[in-house]
Design a protein around this motif. Structure first.
Motif, PDB file in Angstrom:
ATOM      1  N   PHE A  73      29.192  80.539   6.566  1.00 39.71           N
ATOM      2  CA  PHE A  73      29.958  80.333   7.611  1.00 39.71           C
ATOM      3  C   PHE A  73      31.408  80.666   7.352  1.00 39.71           C
ATOM      4  CE2 PHE A  73      27.152  76.273   8.102  1.00 39.71           C
ATOM      5  CZ  PHE A  73      26.143  77.262   9.005  1.00 39.71           C
ATOM      6  N   THR A  74      31.978  81.242   8.531  1.00 39.88           N
ATOM      7  CA  THR A  74      33.268  82.036   8.165  1.00 39.88           C
ATOM      8  C   THR A  74      34.295  81.330   9.341  1.00 39.88           C
ATOM      9  OG1 THR A  74      32.928  83.970   9.541  1.00 39.88           O
ATOM     10  CG2 THR A  74      32.831  84.160   6.986  1.00 39.88           C
ATOM     11  N   HIS A  75      34.029  80.926  10.540  1.00 44.75           N
ATOM     12  CA  HIS A  75      34.878  80.350  11.502  1.00 44.75           C
ATOM     13  C   HIS A  75      34.891  78.843  11.492  1.00 44.75           C
ATOM     14  CE1 HIS A  75      34.495  84.619  12.221  1.00 44.75           C
ATOM     15  NE2 HIS A  75      35.628  84.534  13.063  1.00 44.75           N
ATOM     16  N   LYS A  76      35.688  78.091  11.616  1.00 47.29           N
ATOM     17  CA  LYS A  76      35.542  76.679  11.738  1.00 47.29           C
ATOM     18  C   LYS A  76      34.534  76.126  10.510  1.00 47.29           C
ATOM     19  CE  LYS A  76      35.135  76.672  15.944  1.00 47.29           C
ATOM     20  NZ  LYS A  76      34.846  76.802  17.540  1.00 47.29           N
ATOM     21  N   PRO A  77      34.784  76.472   9.492  1.00 45.86           N
ATOM     22  CA  PRO A  77      33.741  76.235   8.327  1.00 45.86           C
ATOM     23  C   PRO A  77      33.828  74.674   8.025  1.00 45.86           C
ATOM     24  CG  PRO A  77      35.610  77.006   7.410  1.00 45.86           C
ATOM     25  CD  PRO A  77      35.822  77.231   8.668  1.00 45.86           C
ATOM     26  N   GLY A  86      29.606  62.326  -1.176  1.00 43.73           N
ATOM     27  CA  GLY A  86      29.108  62.748   0.384  1.00 43.73           C
ATOM     28  C   GLY A  86      30.105  62.775   1.281  1.00 43.73           C
ATOM     29  N   LEU A  87      31.128  63.269   1.091  1.00 48.46           N
ATOM     30  CA  LEU A  87      32.276  63.462   2.019  1.00 48.46           C
ATOM     31  C   LEU A  87      32.486  64.784   2.477  1.00 48.46           C
ATOM     32  CD1 LEU A  87      35.230  61.504   0.003  1.00 48.46           C
ATOM     33  CD2 LEU A  87      33.642  60.389   1.861  1.00 48.46           C
ATOM     34  N   TYR A  88      31.817  65.046   3.674  1.00 47.59           N
ATOM     35  CA  TYR A  88      31.509  66.189   4.454  1.00 47.59           C
ATOM     36  C   TYR A  88      32.261  66.164   5.715  1.00 47.59           C
ATOM     37  CZ  TYR A  88      27.776  67.569   1.510  1.00 47.59           C
ATOM     38  OH  TYR A  88      27.088  67.965   0.383  1.00 47.59           O
ATOM     39  N   ILE A  89      33.218  66.967   5.921  1.00 43.13           N
ATOM     40  CA  ILE A  89      34.102  67.053   7.202  1.00 43.13           C
ATOM     41  C   ILE A  89      33.956  68.338   7.803  1.00 43.13           C
ATOM     42  CG2 ILE A  89      35.663  65.149   6.471  1.00 43.13           C
ATOM     43  CD1 ILE A  89      37.819  67.252   5.865  1.00 43.13           C
ATOM     44  N   ALA A 146      25.605  69.619   8.938  1.00 45.95           N
ATOM     45  CA  ALA A 146      24.280  68.900   8.543  1.00 45.95           C
ATOM     46  C   ALA A 146      23.477  70.192   7.661  1.00 45.95           C
ATOM     47  CB  ALA A 146      23.267  68.694   9.695  1.00 45.95           C
ATOM     48  N   GLN A 147      23.595  71.585   8.057  1.00 50.26           N
ATOM     49  CA  GLN A 147      22.921  72.834   7.414  1.00 50.26           C
ATOM     50  C   GLN A 147      23.579  72.838   6.259  1.00 50.26           C
ATOM     51  OE1 GLN A 147      22.823  76.202   9.767  1.00 50.26           O
ATOM     52  NE2 GLN A 147      21.719  77.593   8.023  1.00 50.26           N
ATOM     53  N   PHE A 148      24.815  72.900   6.101  1.00 47.05           N
ATOM     54  CA  PHE A 148      25.484  73.278   5.030  1.00 47.05           C
ATOM     55  C   PHE A 148      25.293  72.168   3.970  1.00 47.05           C
ATOM     56  CE2 PHE A 148      29.729  72.145   2.978  1.00 47.05           C
ATOM     57  CZ  PHE A 148      29.800  73.149   2.000  1.00 47.05           C
ATOM     58  N   ARG A 149      25.081  70.910   4.324  1.00 50.71           N
ATOM     59  CA  ARG A 149      24.828  69.618   3.553  1.00 50.71           C
ATOM     60  C   ARG A 149      23.757  70.111   2.793  1.00 50.71           C
ATOM     61  NH1 ARG A 149      26.825  64.001   5.646  1.00 50.71           N
ATOM     62  NH2 ARG A 149      26.490  62.913   3.546  1.00 50.71           N
ATOM     63  N   PHE A 150      22.611  70.249   3.677  1.00 54.62           N
ATOM     64  CA  PHE A 150      21.293  70.362   3.266  1.00 54.62           C
ATOM     65  C   PHE A 150      21.258  71.601   2.174  1.00 54.62           C
ATOM     66  CE2 PHE A 150      17.008  72.277   3.376  1.00 54.62           C
ATOM     67  CZ  PHE A 150      16.261  71.169   3.090  1.00 54.62           C
TER      68      PHE A 150
END
Length: 159
Positions: A73-77, A86-89, A146-150
């Protein structure tokens, strides 16, 4: 909400959103929405995010580069502040813009489109936030996070 000037603030398990606001002097400041309270910081959201990344031994730039490496992901990653916690933003617009609002993936319960093409986010604690972007963009960002986290968590399990 009170205007609180804190010297240090890190995104934490209670952080739901870092909302870009404009103060009386026209400066971009941050409205922090936590699960049980809210307050303002004098720094823009991107600086709060960068300081939080640095607290966990990285930087916003480093986290963005990591997301690109892991998920492409390059745009708005979306980024991970702390994988251990587990801190994903994710940003709602380009993180290069000072007026970029960031949302915590864990706290998004649902979202709905509004007639003015904005989106209302409903958080898990029942509070809400209206953001000036389309529901499709929010949906895409939630799914990408969610995909990045997985992907990242699967990599860490295999290590």
């Amino acid at each position: 909400m009170d205007l609180v000037q804190k010297r240090e603030y890190e995104v934490n398990a209670q952080t739901m959103a870092l909302v870009a606001r404009t103060d009386a002097q026209g400066r971009i400041i941050t409205e922090v929405m936590e699960s049980s309270e809210g307050f303002y910081l004098m720094d823009p959201p991107g600086k709060v995010v960068d300081n939080s990344c640095r607290y966990f031994a990285s930087s916003l730039e480093g986290r963005i580069a990591g997301t690109k490496q892991v998920a492409g992901f390059t745009h708005k990653p979306p980024i991970v502040i702390s994988q251990a916690m587990g801190l994903y933003i994710f940003p709602i617009i380009s993180p290069k813009r000072r007026e970029c609002t960031w949302l915590a993936h864990d706290y998004i319960h649902t979202y709905k489109s509004e007639s003015d093409h904005s989106t209302t986010i409903i958080f898990t604690n029942g509070s809400s936030l209206n953001v000036p972007v389309s529901v499709g963009m929010i949906s895409n960002q939630v799914q990408r996070t969610a995909q990045f986290r997985f992907i990242l968590e699967a990599r860490l399990k295999r290590s």
